[in-house]
Every structure is written in structure tokens, then in C-alpha cells.
Write a protein that holds these residues in place. Structure first.
Motif, PDB file in Angstrom:
ATOM      1  N   PHE A 235       0.839  -1.203   0.000  1.00 61.97           N
ATOM      2  CA  PHE A 235       0.000   0.000   0.000  1.00 61.97           C
ATOM      3  C   PHE A 235       0.869   1.246   0.000  1.00 61.97           C
ATOM      4  CE2 PHE A 235      -3.596  -2.649   0.790  1.00 61.97           C
ATOM      5  CZ  PHE A 235      -4.661  -1.901   0.301  1.00 61.97           C
ATOM      6  N   ARG A 236       1.930   1.199   0.851  1.00 64.58           N
ATOM      7  CA  ARG A 236       2.791   2.359   0.949  1.00 64.58           C
ATOM      8  C   ARG A 236       3.437   2.625  -0.409  1.00 64.58           C
ATOM      9  NH1 ARG A 236       5.808   0.823   5.625  1.00 64.58           N
ATOM     10  NH2 ARG A 236       4.061   1.182   7.015  1.00 64.58           N
TER      11      ARG A 236
ATOM     12  N   PHE B 234       0.649   3.990  -2.935  1.00 61.45           N
ATOM     13  CA  PHE B 234       0.218   5.353  -2.682  1.00 61.45           C
ATOM     14  C   PHE B 234       1.372   6.331  -2.611  1.00 61.45           C
ATOM     15  CE2 PHE B 234      -3.741   3.355  -1.184  1.00 61.45           C
ATOM     16  CZ  PHE B 234      -4.614   4.082  -1.950  1.00 61.45           C
ATOM     17  N   GLY B 235       2.579   5.834  -2.371  1.00 69.76           N
ATOM     18  CA  GLY B 235       3.670   6.767  -2.133  1.00 69.76           C
ATOM     19  C   GLY B 235       4.699   6.848  -3.252  1.00 69.76           C
TER      20      GLY B 235
ATOM     21  N   ARG C 259       2.675   6.805 -10.213  1.00 69.94           N
ATOM     22  CA  ARG C 259       1.742   7.939 -10.250  1.00 69.94           C
ATOM     23  C   ARG C 259       0.544   7.701 -11.175  1.00 69.94           C
ATOM     24  NH1 ARG C 259       3.782  13.760 -10.342  1.00 69.94           N
ATOM     25  NH2 ARG C 259       2.750  13.722  -8.333  1.00 69.94           N
TER      26      ARG C 259
ATOM     27  N   ARG D 229      -1.762   5.102  -9.932  1.00 70.11           N
ATOM     28  CA  ARG D 229      -2.398   5.606  -8.716  1.00 70.11           C
ATOM     29  C   ARG D 229      -3.545   6.559  -9.070  1.00 70.11           C
ATOM     30  NH1 ARG D 229       1.978   7.034  -5.756  1.00 70.11           N
ATOM     31  NH2 ARG D 229       2.270   8.983  -6.859  1.00 70.11           N
TER      32      ARG D 229
ATOM     33  N   ILE E  13      -7.538   6.055  -8.305  1.00 69.93           N
ATOM     34  CA  ILE E  13      -8.305   6.985  -7.463  1.00 69.93           C
ATOM     35  C   ILE E  13      -9.506   7.527  -8.232  1.00 69.93           C
ATOM     36  CG2 ILE E  13      -8.196   9.243  -6.334  1.00 69.93           C
ATOM     37  CD1 ILE E  13      -5.363   8.542  -5.455  1.00 69.93           C
TER      38      ILE E  13
ATOM     39  N   ILE F  66     -12.164   4.689  -8.585  1.00 65.43           N
ATOM     40  CA  ILE F  66     -12.897   4.420  -7.337  1.00 65.43           C
ATOM     41  C   ILE F  66     -13.876   5.554  -7.044  1.00 65.43           C
ATOM     42  CG2 ILE F  66     -12.616   4.231  -4.827  1.00 65.43           C
ATOM     43  CD1 ILE F  66     -10.066   2.679  -5.289  1.00 65.43           C
ATOM     44  N   SER F  67     -13.423   6.801  -7.250  1.00 67.77           N
ATOM     45  CA  SER F  67     -14.289   7.943  -6.952  1.00 67.77           C
ATOM     46  C   SER F  67     -15.521   7.940  -7.858  1.00 67.77           C
ATOM     47  CB  SER F  67     -13.522   9.251  -7.149  1.00 67.77           C
ATOM     48  OG  SER F  67     -12.337   9.210  -6.412  1.00 67.77           O
ATOM     49  N   LEU F  68     -15.308   7.685  -9.167  1.00 64.09           N
ATOM     50  CA  LEU F  68     -16.447   7.698 -10.094  1.00 64.09           C
ATOM     51  C   LEU F  68     -17.414   6.552  -9.786  1.00 64.09           C
ATOM     52  CD1 LEU F  68     -14.866   8.692 -13.518  1.00 64.09           C
ATOM     53  CD2 LEU F  68     -16.203  10.098 -11.936  1.00 64.09           C
TER      54      LEU F  68
ATOM     55  N   GLY G 151     -17.934   5.188  -6.917  1.00 62.53           N
ATOM     56  CA  GLY G 151     -18.671   5.596  -5.727  1.00 62.53           C
ATOM     57  C   GLY G 151     -19.740   6.612  -6.073  1.00 62.53           C
ATOM     58  N   GLY G 152     -19.411   7.546  -6.971  1.00 64.30           N
ATOM     59  CA  GLY G 152     -20.391   8.558  -7.374  1.00 64.30           C
ATOM     60  C   GLY G 152     -21.571   7.938  -8.074  1.00 64.30           C
TER      61      GLY G 152
ATOM     62  N   ALA H 233     -23.750   6.247  -5.602  1.00 64.61           N
ATOM     63  CA  ALA H 233     -24.556   7.203  -4.847  1.00 64.61           C
ATOM     64  C   ALA H 233     -25.729   7.688  -5.688  1.00 64.61           C
ATOM     65  CB  ALA H 233     -23.676   8.378  -4.430  1.00 64.61           C
ATOM     66  N   TYR H 234     -25.468   7.950  -6.998  1.00 66.79           N
ATOM     67  CA  TYR H 234     -26.555   8.394  -7.872  1.00 66.79           C
ATOM     68  C   TYR H 234     -27.632   7.317  -7.963  1.00 66.79           C
ATOM     69  CZ  TYR H 234     -29.176   9.227 -12.100  1.00 66.79           C
ATOM     70  OH  TYR H 234     -30.212   9.376 -12.984  1.00 66.79           O
TER      71      TYR H 234
ATOM     72  N   PRO I 170     -24.173  12.464  -5.356  1.00 65.60           N
ATOM     73  CA  PRO I 170     -23.044  11.817  -6.045  1.00 65.60           C
ATOM     74  C   PRO I 170     -21.795  12.697  -6.060  1.00 65.60           C
ATOM     75  CG  PRO I 170     -25.043  11.611  -7.340  1.00 65.60           C
ATOM     76  CD  PRO I 170     -25.374  12.531  -6.214  1.00 65.60           C
TER      77      PRO I 170
ATOM     78  N   VAL J  58     -20.088  12.450  -2.797  1.00 69.10           N
ATOM     79  CA  VAL J  58     -19.412  11.155  -2.615  1.00 69.10           C
ATOM     80  C   VAL J  58     -18.110  11.117  -3.411  1.00 69.10           C
ATOM     81  CG1 VAL J  58     -19.580   8.690  -3.100  1.00 69.10           C
ATOM     82  CG2 VAL J  58     -21.500   9.873  -2.033  1.00 69.10           C
ATOM     83  N   VAL J  59     -18.152  11.604  -4.652  1.00 70.99           N
ATOM     84  CA  VAL J  59     -16.939  11.627  -5.475  1.00 70.99           C
ATOM     85  C   VAL J  59     -15.879  12.482  -4.784  1.00 70.99           C
ATOM     86  CG1 VAL J  59     -15.948  12.453  -7.649  1.00 70.99           C
ATOM     87  CG2 VAL J  59     -18.110  11.184  -7.652  1.00 70.99           C
TER      88      VAL J  59
ATOM     89  N   LEU K 231     -14.446  10.673  -1.650  1.00 73.30           N
ATOM     90  CA  LEU K 231     -13.567   9.544  -1.986  1.00 73.30           C
ATOM     91  C   LEU K 231     -12.243  10.033  -2.555  1.00 73.30           C
ATOM     92  CD1 LEU K 231     -15.996   6.918  -3.546  1.00 73.30           C
ATOM     93  CD2 LEU K 231     -14.482   6.561  -1.612  1.00 73.30           C
TER      94      LEU K 231
ATOM     95  N   LEU L  32      -8.625   9.642  -0.677  1.00 77.77           N
ATOM     96  CA  LEU L  32      -7.576   8.814  -1.269  1.00 77.77           C
ATOM     97  C   LEU L  32      -6.350   9.655  -1.621  1.00 77.77           C
ATOM     98  CD1 LEU L  32      -9.796   6.507  -3.482  1.00 77.77           C
ATOM     99  CD2 LEU L  32      -8.401   5.809  -1.533  1.00 77.77           C
TER     100      LEU L  32
ATOM    101  N   SER M  71      -2.613   9.288  -0.105  1.00 73.99           N
ATOM    102  CA  SER M  71      -1.497   9.167  -1.028  1.00 73.99           C
ATOM    103  C   SER M  71      -0.427  10.227  -0.741  1.00 73.99           C
ATOM    104  CB  SER M  71      -2.043   9.284  -2.455  1.00 73.99           C
ATOM    105  OG  SER M  71      -1.102   9.808  -3.301  1.00 73.99           O
TER     106      SER M  71
ATOM    107  N   MET N 117       1.518   9.328   2.398  1.00 68.90           N
ATOM    108  CA  MET N 117       2.465   8.223   2.234  1.00 68.90           C
ATOM    109  C   MET N 117       3.661   8.653   1.414  1.00 68.90           C
ATOM    110  SD  MET N 117       0.310   4.784   2.050  1.00 68.90           S
ATOM    111  CE  MET N 117      -0.720   4.319   3.418  1.00 68.90           C
ATOM    112  N   ARG N 118       3.387   9.560   0.437  1.00 70.87           N
ATOM    113  CA  ARG N 118       4.507  10.020  -0.369  1.00 70.87           C
ATOM    114  C   ARG N 118       5.499  10.778   0.514  1.00 70.87           C
ATOM    115  NH1 ARG N 118       1.433  11.742  -4.395  1.00 70.87           N
ATOM    116  NH2 ARG N 118       1.624  13.915  -3.815  1.00 70.87           N
TER     117      ARG N 118
END
Lengths: 257, 509
Positions: A73-74, A77-78, A83, A86, A90, A93-95, A97-98, A101-102, B478, B481-482, B485, B489, B493, B496-497
Motif C-alpha cells: 500500500f505504501r 500510494f507513495g 503515479r 495511482r 483513485i 474508485i471515486s467515479l 462511488g459517485g 450514490a446516484y 453523487p 461522494v466523489v 472519496l 484517497l 497518497s 504516504m509520499r
């Protein structure tokens, strides 16, 4: 090539999910070709929840394994080199989730399941036009009359094909000309789950009093079964019952001793 | 031993005849069990069910078969008859029998029913028409077909748009009234809806009916094979599968609409609302019953705004029936009454799943009914609102407090009726909340079919759902939520960087 600990664990989750989502229906399809019995969404969620918990427990159970996962994980993400992957992860996952939610807040309907007892418990007695019928002792009076049996069946057939076949079908399979216009669907008499499991007195009650005669749990407001005592005499109803059993080859359920 | 030789030889010599005889006897058994109750013991189409059916069961004694693939007026082949036995005739009481009769049963029953008419002893079946030279389907073929449709005057019976609205009264060879097929509903084509089936009907006609033979080159009105193929493609192109009733679809989705709700049935705004179609069954439940309906389905859309709700109810009807209309009277097979349509709602929503009885409610569970009728030719259409507590108990309700009105128009074989009313009316009125499933049912009267009063067609209870208007919630939830998230994240990140850039502390021992 050595696959990292985290990816292996994620693969295990993916495989487990695939088994639930595809494997189980595939087994169903093997057992009964032409079907694809999906696992209900809430069950899939439940399985997935437990699978993830177990995987996390497994990962955390061993100090070294856990530190490898944390290291992955480190790194993800790090590390400057990761990049692009990563950022893509991100955003994805965000979309996702969106969208979730919709989907949860958009207007939608779920038609209530029209639960009903298909063969609700009959009353112990009922009356038509002042005449009382005791369902515990009621028998088909025509069944004992061996001499006129064939004639009664024939008369019952003629009644069926003037009154009942529109919905219950020429083949007595519940797929008559107008069957798909009504809900609940007309009974399939050839199925072993209908008249083969019922006593003749039960059929008499259902035919004579029709949809409106059903108790509340039978959904009397939606049944399109006519109140047949308004159209047929008592003898005619018994003749139709004889015909239903004779034509399908089923025997009426015997009375409990 | 010698004694048995003669009979054995005799039997062998007559084996084919004996097997044909066995086929007829086996066919008789099949026929008497499965067929006789409609087609009659004597094969005359007069079984117990016959008087309750339209079209009537086939009369086998005259040897006329409607759906066949043999040339001109010749007899059908055994395969033609067997195909109808196996597959049935869509839209009629004749089901397909292949699930209960195997191929041998079907062959035997065909052998048997041919015995009802001696014509099969004197004549041989004609040659099957050739399906070679089939034009492939294309917009050009359909366009060419449209021209042929006009030239061959198909519209005289099937209507300008193929809806089956005739300009003349039609009867079959048995003297029964018959309506032309509605070509936009291929799921009701008796003899199949494949382009080959349609080409076959065009080529050899439908014997016993007014559908002519277009493939007889000796006749002046004959069409060439190419012309017939193009008409067949045109007919295929008329299909409107979106209107095919689906027993599983039982929700009318009403759409929120700003800018006023149109009262005109032809207003373009109605295109914004999705359609759903329902089967209509004849009222065969309570006296007096209707057994032979003509209109078999109804299509509905719904729109609403802050104040009002409106339904557009459409159905294909071969005739706009208004008593006093001489043109339509000439088409009606019997007494002509008014065309009409009704919509039914529970007057109040019951506990849980309970609804009023779908046949107009009962004493404790009343229903509210919207009613529109075409009216007399000289008086015009009318509408009314009723409260009912069981069949035959209708009480008129003043439509003014609920702002209720209805308007209908008939065009090219289709009635379109718009009902509209305020969503919230007077006391004890139906409430039209959005986002709630409201039970709804329909009834229809085809006046030219003698439908009046309790003789009508109807649907089961289905649902009306007014889709809640678009709200900001569907945007900001939505987006939030976007943002959460992505923010979370990215935060992890970044941390950690930073951690990885810092020198790692020595591990304690």
C-alpha cells in the motif's frame, strides 16, 4: 514473476466474487438447462462482506504478511513511479462511488410483491343461497355413480369448454386465450401442485365462490375467477370437477382420517 | 401351418391400406381427446366452445383451410395442416399442440381430419408455391411495397396505415363478420409473421375470407412475384413491436413536465412520455358477459406537473363507432353503440397490499372511474366521473372540484383519448402523489362489436407511478461522494509520499 501479496489477496476476493456471481448460476444451469438462477443482490453483498473480512483477518494474522501488505500500500500510494496507476485508480474508485450514490438516490419504483396464498385454507363451511355446505364432510356426489360416470364427465367437458377454457386453456394448462391478461395467472390443472393436491370439496368451494370468495390472504381483489354459482348449478360444478380429474389423470386428494 | 398361409399373404398384400386405417383410427383418438370440444364430433366446427369464439373453430367438412402454401385454390398439403396443428394460430383460441402431441400424433390427426371432407378423395393438394427469388429486405423494398399496397388497393380493407380499419363491410364464406388484420401487430398474424409467411398469404390468399389471391397470373389484378415480395417487406416494416403487451410490464411511468399539460391527444409533448401496453380481455366474469372481443390491447402514457395529471390512452379500433353515423353503421356487424373507454382507481388506498375488487370495487372498498364516450354522431363526445361500489352501482361525481375533463380523437384506425385532472381535488378524492404506486385499471367498449354496459374489455390492476421530478439531490449527493472519496484517497497518497521521502527511522530491537 512474483506477484505481490496484496494483488494475490485481491485476486482471491475477485475469484470468490466470480464464484458467487457466475459459478452458482452455472451450477443451476447445469442442473436445469435453460435457466440461470442468479444469487439475490443482498446475498451477494453479504457474501462479499464476509469474504473481505476473512481475507483481512488472514492478511493480519501473520506479522510478516501484514507488513508486506502495508508495504504494498505504501508503495502504491507513495512511490513516484506509480503515479499514473495511482491517479487512474483513485479516479475510478471515486467515479464508481459517485455512480453508486446516484443509483441510490435517483427516483425509482419497486412494485410491491403481490404475495398471496395460492391455495388458502378454506372455511370449514360456507353457504350459497341459504344452503349450507360443510367442507369437512362434502363429497362429490357424482363420483359414486359409476353408471352415469362417462356421461357426467362428458357434460363437465362441455361446461369447461363453454366457461373455463378462455383462461385455463384447451390443454387445462392455465394458458388459455386470455390468461396473460389477468393476474394472478389462471391455475394449471395438469400441474401436480394444483388439483392433484386438493380435495374435491376444496375445488367445489373455489369454483362456487370464485375470486371474491377467497379469504384475505388469497387476494380476493385481484382474482378474476368468476363466482360460478351464479352461472352453474351445483350438479354442473361437480361435473366440471369430475372432468378436471378425468382429463388430467389426477386423483383428488383423499380426506384425512 | 398351411392353414395360416392365406391370411398371412392377405394381410401382407393389404399392409399399406391397413396402416392408413390404423393412422385414421389413431388420429380419431387424438381428435376426440384434444380437438372435438371446439371443432365438434363431426368436424363441423360446432363443438361446445364454438359459439363463444370469434373466429370460429374451423369447419373441416367443407375442406377449406385458411393458411396454406399451395398454389391458387388447390387443397392444402398435409404439412400445411400439420404446421397449424403444431404451432396454433396466434391471437385465436387455437393453441400450438406440439407440447402435447408428438409428430406421429399430429400426422395421424391430420389424416383423420381430412376424412371429414370427401374433397381429399377427389383432389390432390396443389404444388407448394415457390419462395425462390425472395427480395431481401431493405428500405427501398418497403418503399416499393408501399406503392404496390396503394396500387393493389390493400388500404380499402387494411387501412391507409395498416391498422385494419376497413372502408367496407367484410364477411367470411361462412357468413360470419370478419375484420381485416391490423398489420402493425404481427404478434396477431394467424399464419406467421415471417416475410415468407406474408408473401405466401399474398400469393395464395386466405381461402374462405375476403383476402384475395394475388399470385394467379391469369387474373387482371395479379401482382408479380417482386411486387408481392415488396408488399411483404412493407407489411414487415409496419410492425410496431414497442406496443406489444408484455405481461411483466405493469407500471405506467408518468413523467414530470413543465410548461403546461396538453389536452390535445396529438400534441407533440406526449412523445416525451414512455408508453406501456396492456392486454385487454373480455369481461367474462360477471353477467352479462362479452365473449368475442375485437379490441385486444390498450396503450397508455402519463404526464404531470405541479397541479395536474394527464393520461393519454390509445387503442386501435377498426371503426369509430358513434350511433347515427351512417358510414360506420354500414360497417358494423350488428347494433352499433358508442365507443368508450374508462380508467379506474381505488377511491382510497387500503391497508398494505389490499385493493378494491378489480371488478368495480365492493361496498367497503369503492373505486373512482374516469369515463369517456364517443357520443352520438350529432351530439359529440362526453365524459363523466363515477364512484362505484361494485358492478352496477355507479354514482356520478361532480367533475368540477377535481378539474376533470377528457378529449378524444380518431385518426387512421386509432382512438386517442386524453384524460386530465387536478392532482389534488375535493374531499374523499384520489390523490396523485408523485413517487407512489397507484393501482389503475382500464376498460374499453368497441361499439361496433355490440359492446355496451357490462359487455366490454378490461385489464387487471396495474400501477401508475408519477416519477418524482428531477431534484438537486441526484446531483449533489453523487458529487459529494466523489469529492469525499477522491479527497480521502489523495490525502492518504500525499501522506504516504511524504512518509516515503522522509528517511526511515532505525528499527528498534
Amino acid at each position: 514473476m512474483r506477484v505481490s501479496q496484496t494483488i494475490r489477496l485481491l485476486l482471491v476476493v475477485a475469484v470468490a466474487y466470480a464464484i458467487v456471481e457466475l459459478g452458482i448460476p452455472a451450477i443451476g444451469a447445469l442442473m436445469k438447462p435453460g435457466t440461470w438462477p442468479v444469487v439475490p443482490v443482498h446475498l451477494v453483498r453479504l457474501y462479499l462482506f464476509f469474504i473481505v473480512i476473512v481475507i483481512l483477518l488472514y492478511a493480519a494474522a501473520d506479522e510478516e504478511r501484514w507488513s508486506r501488505v502495508r508495504g504494498d500500500f505504501r508503495f502504491f500510494f507513495g512511490a513516484p513511479g506509480a503515479r499514473i496507476a495511482r491517479t487512474a485508480t483513485i479516479v475510478a474508485i471515486s467515479l464508481a462511488g459517485g455512480y453508486g450514490a446516484y443509483d441510490a438516490v435517483r427516483p425509482r419504483f419497486e412494485t410491491p410483491p403481490e404475495l398471496r396464498a395460492v391455495h388458502p385454507a378454506p372455511p370449514s363451511s360456507f353457504s350459497i343461497g341459504g344452503k349450507m355446505y360443510d367442507l369437512l364432510t362434502l363429497d362429490n356426489p357424482l363420483r359414486a355413480d359409476k353408471q352415469n360416470f362417462a356421461g357426467d364427465v362428458k357434460a363437465g367437458a362441455a361446461i369447461f369448454f363453454k366457461q373455463c377454457f378462455f383462461c385455463h386453456g384447451d390443454k387445462l394448462d392455465g394458458r388459455g386465450l386470455y390468461a396473460d391478461a389477468f393476474h394472478p395467472p389462471p391455475a394449471n390443472f395438469r400441474d401436480i401442485g394444483t388439483i392433484a393436491q386438493l380435495q374435491e370439496s376444496y375445488l367445489f368451494w373455489r369454483i362456487a365462490t370464485g375470486g371474491p370468495g377467497l379469504p384475505r390472504e388469497g387476494g380476493p381483489w385481484m382474482s378474476s375467477m368468476p363466482v360460478w354459482h351464479r352461472f352453474l348449478s351445483e350438479t354442473e360444478i361437480w361435473q366440471v370437477i369430475l372432468f378436471l380429474y378425468d382429463f388430467t389423470g389426477h386423483a383428488p386428494r383423499a380426506r384425512e382420517p | 401351418m398351411r392353414r395360416f398361409a392365406f391370411p398371412l399373404v392377405f394381410l401382407l398384400a393389404h399392409a399399406p391400406a391397413a396402416s392408413a386405417f390404423a393412422d385414421v383410427e389413431a388420429g380419431r383418438v387424438v381428435y376426440e381427446r384434444w380437438c372435438a370440444l371446439c371443432h365438434g364430433q363431426k368436424g363441423d366446427g360446432n363443438g361446445p366452445a364454438a359459439s363463444f369464439l370469434m373466429p370460429k373453430p374451423r369447419d373441416f367438412t367443407v375442406g377449406v383451410y385458411k393458411y396454406k402454401s399451395t398454389e391458387g385454390n388447390s387443397l392444402p398439403s398435409d404439412e400445411d395442416i400439420a404446421r397449424r396443428v403444431a404451432e396454433g394460430m396466434l391471437g385465436t383460441a387455437m393453441p400450438g399442440w406440439k407440447d402435447v402431441l408428438n409428430e406421429a400424433d399430429r400426422r395421424q390427426v391430420v389424416t383423420f381430419i381430412k376424412k371429414f371432407s370427401d374433397i381429399f378423395e377427389f383432389e390432390k393438394p396443389g404444388q407448394a408455391i415457390s419462395l425462390a427469388g425472395q427480395l431481401s429486405g431493405s428500405p427501398q423494398a418497403a418503399d416499393a411495397g408501399r406503392e404496390v399496397y396503394r396500387k393493389a388497393k390493400c388500404f380499402e380493407c387494411h387501412g391507409d396505415t395498416g391498422k385494419g380499419n376497413p372502408s367496407k363491410k367484410l364477411k367470411d364464406d361462412w357468413g360470419e363478420p370478419i375484420w381485416p388484420r391490423n398489420l402493425t401487430k404481427p404478434w396477431t398474424f394467424r399464419g406467421g409473421s415471417d416475410v415468407k409467411d406474408i408473401y405466401t398469404r399474398l400469393t395464395v390468399g386466405i381461402p374462405g375470407t375476403p383476402m384475395p389471391v394475388f399470385g394467379d397470373s391469369g387474373k387482371p389484378d395479379a401482382l408479380s412475384a417482386d411486387e408481392r415480395w415488396s408488399v411483404a417487406h412493407y407489411v414487415v416494416s409496419l410492425a410496431d413491436p414497442a406496443r406489444r403487451p408484455n405481461p411483466g410490464a405493469n407500471v405506467i411511468k408518468g413523467v414530470y413536465h413543465t410548461g403546461g399539460i396538453a389536452a390535445e391527444p396529438s400534441a407533440p409533448v406526449w412523445r416525451d412520455a414512455p408508453t406501456v401496453s396492456f392486454r385487454l380481455a373480455p369481461q367474462i366474469i360477471a353477467a352479462d358477459r362479452l365473449f368475442t372481443p375485437v379490441v385486444d390491447q390498450i396503450t397508455v402514457r402519463a404526464l404531470y406537473d405541479e397541479k395536474e395529471v394527464a393520461l393519454l390512452v390509445e387503442w386501435d379500433d377498426p371503426t369509430p363507432s358513434r350511433p347515427g353515423d351512417k358510414v360506420q353503421k354500414a360497417l358494423a356487424p350488428a347494433d352499433m353503440f358508442e365507443d368508450a373507454v374508462a380508467v379506474q382507481f381505488p377511491a382510497a388506498l387500503g391497508e398494505g397490499l389490499e385493493k378494491p375488487y378489480f371488478g368495480h370495487g365492493d361496498a367497503t372498498n369503492p373505486v373512482n372511474v374516469w369515463y369517456w364516450r364517443a357520443g352520438r354522431a350529432d351530439a359529440g363526445a362526453a365524459y363523466a366521473m363515477f364512484d362505484m361500489r361494485g358492478a352496477g352501482t355507479r354514482v356520478q361525481r361532480d367533475p368540477v372540484p377535481s378539474g376533470f375533463s377528457a378529449r378524444g380523437e380518431y385518426k387512421d384506425g386509432t382512438w386517442r383519448v386524453v384524460f386530465r385532472r387536478a392532482r389534488y381535488g375535493g374531499d374523499g378524492d384520489v390523490l396523485f402523489d408523485s413517487g407512489r404506486l397507484l393501482p389503475i385499471a382500464f376498460a374499453n367498449w368497441e361499439g361496433s362489436n355490440g359492446e355496451r354496459g357490462s359487455k366490454h374489455t378490461l385489464t387487471r390492476w396495474v400501477w401508475l407511478w408519477l416519477e418524482p421530478p428531477p431534484s438537486l439531490k441526484t446531483v449533489y449527493v453523487p458529487v459529494a461522494v466523489v469529492a469525499l472519496l477522491a479527497g480521502g484517497l489523495l490525502g492518504v497518497s500525499a501522506r504516504m509520499r511524504r512518509a516515503s521521502e522522509r528517511p526511515q527511522p532505525e528499527k528498534e530491537t
